[in-house]
Scaffold this motif. Sequence first.
Motif, short mmCIF file in Angstrom:
data_model
loop_
_atom_site.label_atom_id
_atom_site.label_comp_id
_atom_site.label_asym_id
_atom_site.label_seq_id
_atom_site.Cartn_x
_atom_site.Cartn_y
_atom_site.Cartn_z
N THR A 1 48.49 42.97 25.67
CA THR A 1 47.13 43.53 25.73
C THR A 1 47.02 44.84 24.94
O THR A 1 45.91 45.24 24.57
CB THR A 1 46.66 43.76 27.17
OG1 THR A 1 47.68 44.45 27.87
CG2 THR A 1 46.32 42.49 27.88
N SER A 2 48.16 45.50 24.71
CA SER A 2 48.08 46.74 23.92
C SER A 2 47.55 46.47 22.51
O SER A 2 46.98 47.35 21.88
CB SER A 2 49.43 47.46 23.87
OG SER A 2 50.31 46.80 22.99
N SER B 1 43.87 46.80 22.68
CA SER B 1 43.41 48.04 23.29
C SER B 1 42.64 48.89 22.27
O SER B 1 43.20 49.29 21.24
CB SER B 1 44.61 48.82 23.81
OG SER B 1 44.37 50.19 23.78
N PRO B 2 41.36 49.18 22.53
CA PRO B 2 40.61 50.03 21.59
C PRO B 2 41.31 51.37 21.38
O PRO B 2 41.22 51.97 20.32
CB PRO B 2 39.27 50.23 22.30
CG PRO B 2 39.18 49.16 23.30
CD PRO B 2 40.57 48.82 23.70
N ARG B 3 42.02 51.82 22.42
CA ARG B 3 42.71 53.11 22.31
C ARG B 3 43.76 53.08 21.20
O ARG B 3 43.89 54.01 20.41
CB ARG B 3 43.36 53.44 23.65
CG ARG B 3 43.79 54.86 23.75
CD ARG B 3 44.11 55.20 25.18
NE ARG B 3 45.34 55.94 25.22
CZ ARG B 3 46.51 55.41 25.52
NH1 ARG B 3 46.59 54.16 25.84
NH2 ARG B 3 47.59 56.14 25.51
N TYR B 4 44.52 52.01 21.14
CA TYR B 4 45.52 51.90 20.08
C TYR B 4 44.87 51.57 18.74
O TYR B 4 45.24 52.12 17.70
CB TYR B 4 46.55 50.82 20.42
CG TYR B 4 47.69 51.37 21.24
CD1 TYR B 4 48.60 52.26 20.69
CD2 TYR B 4 47.86 51.04 22.57
CE1 TYR B 4 49.64 52.80 21.43
CE2 TYR B 4 48.90 51.56 23.33
CZ TYR B 4 49.78 52.43 22.75
OH TYR B 4 50.81 52.97 23.47
N PHE C 1 41.81 52.16 17.62
CA PHE C 1 40.90 53.12 16.99
C PHE C 1 41.28 54.59 17.17
O PHE C 1 40.70 55.45 16.55
CB PHE C 1 39.47 52.91 17.52
CG PHE C 1 38.93 51.56 17.18
CD1 PHE C 1 38.42 51.31 15.92
CD2 PHE C 1 38.99 50.53 18.10
CE1 PHE C 1 37.94 50.06 15.59
CE2 PHE C 1 38.51 49.27 17.78
CZ PHE C 1 37.98 49.03 16.52
N GLY D 1 37.12 54.67 13.55
CA GLY D 1 36.30 54.67 14.76
C GLY D 1 34.95 54.00 14.57
O GLY D 1 34.44 53.33 15.46
N LEU E 1 34.34 50.22 15.48
CA LEU E 1 34.31 49.71 16.86
C LEU E 1 33.00 49.01 17.23
O LEU E 1 33.04 47.87 17.72
CB LEU E 1 34.65 50.84 17.85
CG LEU E 1 34.63 50.49 19.33
CD1 LEU E 1 35.63 49.39 19.66
CD2 LEU E 1 34.94 51.71 20.20
N ILE F 1 32.56 40.28 18.02
CA ILE F 1 33.13 39.50 19.14
C ILE F 1 32.01 38.74 19.88
O ILE F 1 32.16 37.57 20.23
CB ILE F 1 33.93 40.41 20.10
CG1 ILE F 1 35.20 40.91 19.40
CG2 ILE F 1 34.30 39.66 21.38
CD1 ILE F 1 35.96 41.98 20.15
N ILE F 2 30.88 39.43 20.08
CA ILE F 2 29.75 38.77 20.76
C ILE F 2 29.30 37.55 19.94
O ILE F 2 29.10 36.47 20.48
CB ILE F 2 28.59 39.77 20.98
CG1 ILE F 2 29.04 40.84 22.00
CG2 ILE F 2 27.32 39.07 21.46
CD1 ILE F 2 28.09 42.00 22.17
N ILE G 1 31.79 34.70 20.35
CA ILE G 1 31.69 33.97 21.61
C ILE G 1 30.42 33.11 21.67
O ILE G 1 30.44 31.98 22.13
CB ILE G 1 31.77 34.95 22.81
CG1 ILE G 1 33.17 35.60 22.85
CG2 ILE G 1 31.48 34.24 24.13
CD1 ILE G 1 33.31 36.73 23.83
N LYS G 2 29.32 33.67 21.15
CA LYS G 2 28.03 32.97 21.26
C LYS G 2 27.81 31.91 20.19
O LYS G 2 26.96 31.04 20.35
CB LYS G 2 26.88 33.99 21.18
CG LYS G 2 26.66 34.71 22.49
CD LYS G 2 25.74 35.86 22.33
CE LYS G 2 24.30 35.47 22.27
NZ LYS G 2 23.41 36.66 22.29
#
Lengths: 192, 573
Positions: free
Chosen positions: B282-283, B286-289, B291, B310, B313, B320-321, B324-325
Amino acid sequence: MLKKLSFGLVVTLVLAMWPLSLWLNPPKISWETIFYKDKTEELKFLEKLSLDTSFIKKFYYNKTTLIQDRYFKNVMVLTDLNNYFFQMHPREDVPNVDYRIKYFYLSIILLIFGIIDSIKNKQNKKVWLLLVAEILVVSFFRKIDGIDFIIYFPLSAIMIDGLKSINKLKGGGLINLILIMVGLFELVRMMI
Amino acid sequence: MKYKNILILILIIVLAVYLRFWQLGTTPKGFYLDEAALGYNAWSILETGKDEFGKSWPMLFRSFGDFKAPIYVYLLIPIYKILGMSVWSTRLLSAIMGVIGIIFFYLLIKKISQSQKLAVLTTMLLVISPWHLIFCRTSYETNVALSFLIISLWCFYKSKEKRWWLIISGLMATLSFLSYHSERVIVPLIFLGLFLRHRKNLLEKKNIKYLLISVGLVIVVLLPTIKLFTSPGFLSRLNSLSILAKPTETLWNYNQKFDDKNNILFNNRYLLISRQFLSLYTSYFSPRYLFDLGDPGPRNSFPDLATFFGWQLPFLIIGIIFWIKNKDKKCKELLFLTAILLLISPIPSSITQDPYSSIRALPMVMPWMILVGLGMKQMKKKFGGWMKILYFGLIIWSLGRIYLSVFKFNDYYRFGAWDYGTERLVNEIKKIDSNTPILIDTRAEPYSQFLFFTKTDPKTYQENNLEVDEKNYYTEMQRNKIKKIGNVTFRQIDWNNDLTKNQIIVGDNLTFGEEAIKEHCFSKIFEIKGLDNKTILFTGIKTNPMEKNRFNEIKKKFKIESNDCWEINRKYF
């Protein structure tokens, strides 16, 4: 009946861990915001500025940079799934972030299903809005441990939604069973 | 193809070349030991047909107790033949492969999305991606493996038009497999996914012949490596880094409070492994990693630059939306490829211990860029021409950041990680008389850089530094940590014996601090400082055994407490 029971058990396990960890290990809540002064940080920043004499750096580094960075870092921590399901990441140390257990790790599946469900069915718009707003507000605090508990409510709601859609699947019961087993182990591990 | 788009594409490729080739030999400043090892082995093969250990044309290259994938070394040989061996020519291969990868990435996206605009957009994103850039500007095998993977994917889709492309696809996939450790897992899984999706088409009568030739060719090319699959050399990387090989007590979140009896339940090995694997996996999402932090390894990222910018994002979320859609049939294949790349790429790196290893999960840069590109395309659809101006501004902004981080900050903050100073050390040593014995303390093992910069004759080196015979090359893991190159020896200092001989010793700041120089009567010959002008990287000293003995005798005789050898010597003689 059995399915309802297992559903209830999973919900209990999901909801129990974060409040329980706060009760067992109460946080030292600090209301200090990110607008604090740190001389070491400032010196490092000045050192960086001296490395480039061109005009380019002016676009990227100014008086607000340090604050912007702190805020952005907090937002990123609060959007990191590992913060909620894995007590952050192996072999890393994040300053001002707690390592408390919030949800047992396998319940990450519920969030994934919850997210997909929300997007596909255009559900939970208000819950998502609340979640984003809370993240943006909590990020203003220097130490987010304890304050970030407000995120628990919208996040749990999305996860329960995810659990509902899992239960609609063919193997939903089996997934419930696995979640209960892993959740119970994690609960005992946390309490001892 | 519209002329405007062609022009934009040309500009993008020019930008890609500029970002990857400008100051290639000098930024990052320094030359890491793995880069030097790749380079010298290629040089050694070119000159003698054998690697530094005397093995003829190996399928895996023994290096620092590990085994490197062979493709980078073999591709360097023609470059060295034409341009000679230098830092620039060693990194050149990576830069060239990076640009080739970018061109094929454009072709791949255009082929499967049928949208030239999306192809141009995602290619632009890849060109300015710090993640792709760092591995194009340095000699790492991972970038070569990625480019072969992209080419093989393009060939795979191209085979729908002309079937013989399937054979090229198989060959390229094999080269990718052989180019880097992670691709040994990623490539077969991706092609398994593609096979399952396109099985009906691939197993049709008209295609089966080409499929069989392709598989046959893959097996023939892989045959020498297949023989090594169970050898300690092939498995060395897996055994040294994998969480599967770690004892239970060292697994993440192992709870010390439980005794052995309860371990089966609450410190269950399989549960701990699954938790650690999932947390590492999951890392990579992770947006933290992605961005903010980027790869924590100082050689795998640039200062102040994560793997993505940044500003990407929000576009990623929109992408992603859309993903999925989406119900559009045109996009189905693109989204399928994005899904398998996204899910498979982090698997090999999640088996290792470190979170977010960008070097091992490099193929993941493709699906992320596709999703950001899709998000940008959706926004442009909604808001029209204004978005073009915004995108142009964001790209210019990103280029400014790249300029600062890559060409200004990286050298200052990361020179140590890139082994800056070894070339200067070699130049200092060259000034010393070739009959004077020199000892280099081997905490950092700079012998490969020494071989590289001095262009030591490989034959002489192989003869003087036997580590393992050819038979046991892939199986014997024992290392010979003492290296001898002419008058220079690389090994740890023996503080009892080395100070009694007249010689020059080179060490770092910890080895030869001011105190040690005074205490052991050393004469400082040279000192090499880092780019911050503070850090001392290497200190070269001359031993003075006569003065040291005299000092010891006086100390003993007059019971002197002072540890300043030179002061005592001056006082009494």
